[in-house]
Write an enzyme that holds these catalytic residues in place. Sequence first.
Site, PDB file in Angstrom:
ATOM      1  N   HIS A  90      37.434  10.560  -3.021  1.00 62.29           N
ATOM      2  CA  HIS A  90      36.671   9.078  -2.801  1.00 62.29           C
ATOM      3  C   HIS A  90      37.095   7.919  -3.658  1.00 62.29           C
ATOM      4  O   HIS A  90      36.391   7.085  -3.657  1.00 62.29           O
ATOM      5  CB  HIS A  90      35.406   9.817  -2.711  1.00 62.29           C
ATOM      6  CG  HIS A  90      34.817   9.660  -3.960  1.00 62.29           C
ATOM      7  ND1 HIS A  90      34.554  11.567  -4.896  1.00 62.29           N
ATOM      8  CD2 HIS A  90      34.595   8.756  -4.894  1.00 62.29           C
ATOM      9  CE1 HIS A  90      34.029  10.467  -6.176  1.00 62.29           C
ATOM     10  NE2 HIS A  90      34.312   9.927  -6.738  1.00 62.29           N
ATOM     11  N   ASP A 129      37.117  17.186  -2.069  1.00 68.25           N
ATOM     12  CA  ASP A 129      37.582  15.643  -2.520  1.00 68.25           C
ATOM     13  C   ASP A 129      38.420  16.166  -3.962  1.00 68.25           C
ATOM     14  O   ASP A 129      37.598  15.193  -5.337  1.00 68.25           O
ATOM     15  CB  ASP A 129      35.739  15.660  -3.308  1.00 68.25           C
ATOM     16  CG  ASP A 129      35.854  14.126  -3.410  1.00 68.25           C
ATOM     17  OD1 ASP A 129      36.606  13.353  -3.832  1.00 68.25           O
ATOM     18  OD2 ASP A 129      34.509  14.036  -4.050  1.00 68.25           O
ATOM     19  N   GLY A 183      31.593   6.463 -12.914  1.00 72.71           N
ATOM     20  CA  GLY A 183      32.880   5.910 -14.084  1.00 72.71           C
ATOM     21  C   GLY A 183      33.300   7.100 -14.001  1.00 72.71           C
ATOM     22  O   GLY A 183      35.244   7.131 -14.120  1.00 72.71           O
ATOM     23  N   SER A 200      34.517  10.139 -12.251  1.00 73.83           N
ATOM     24  CA  SER A 200      35.103  10.527 -10.447  1.00 73.83           C
ATOM     25  C   SER A 200      36.758  11.068 -10.908  1.00 73.83           C
ATOM     26  O   SER A 200      37.469  10.014 -11.287  1.00 73.83           O
ATOM     27  CB  SER A 200      35.086   9.617  -9.582  1.00 73.83           C
ATOM     28  OG  SER A 200      33.500   9.632  -8.868  1.00 73.83           O
ATOM     29  N   GLY A 201      37.202  12.490 -10.745  1.00 78.70           N
ATOM     30  CA  GLY A 201      38.415  11.975 -10.436  1.00 78.70           C
ATOM     31  C   GLY A 201      38.920  12.790 -11.724  1.00 78.70           C
ATOM     32  O   GLY A 201      39.973  13.418 -11.908  1.00 78.70           O
TER      33      GLY A 201
END
Length: 259
Positions: free
Chosen positions: A66, A110, A208, A210-211
């Site tokens: 995402h 994801d 912030g 994410s990932g």
Amino acid sequence: MSCLGAFTGLFSCMVLLIVHSSDGSEIIDGKEVKPHSLPYMALLQKKRQFCGGILIDKSWVLTAAHCKNIKTVLLGVHSIKAKKDKSRQVIKVKKCFPHPRYNAATRVNDIMLLKLDKSVKVTETVECFKLGDAIQDPAAGTRCMVAGWGFTNNNVKKMSDVLMSVTVTVVDREKCNSAEYYNNKPVITSGMICAGSDGKNEADTCRGDSGGPLICSGRLVGVTSFGIECGRKDKPGVYSYLTERKLKWINETMKMSDI
């Protein structure tokens, strides 16, 4: 290629947080890490700082699907503001490879690979985190680490300047799907991991983050995916679990694109 494999001693005193937004998240109830102690951490940008990532190869960064339209990867970063830090490497993204079965509605699969337009220079502050061939599903109660530059509380809507981390506790999937938690909206599948508060603290990731990585017993187990608000004990962060199938896709994608 130099890669990091075991971090148990390094993380023993760290407290990490989980991601809670389709746009990324930040660490809640965490602490600033020792500068450059997590040399695999990547800061991803579009027009501004946006998501986190994990350097898994000198030419590849793993992040969340995402986190769209990433243009630039920053490595060797501790303070975002310290732009003249000589340890920093700024590299353009050549191509994005979101998982082919990623579903934005259900949050399934994801994960995404970023192919860099040149190889990174491995240094004391920039190293890759080597993925294992198989990753054991962490049991409920397992303590894991998360890290990122995301929001540090729900009231201050800005990224953290420095890299933060926090320790989160894995929550049983059945409990995470219960009416008191996510109530199957969305369904927490076997390809996801819930992790957050131990019942006493508010440990979590936030916008912030994410990932970024979910690291359990020194192994990269998951990628920060989503959550509801930040720091809620009944809404732990949800991570994309690096199952055998996901690992196979990662390895095959990297090999095919290098042909």
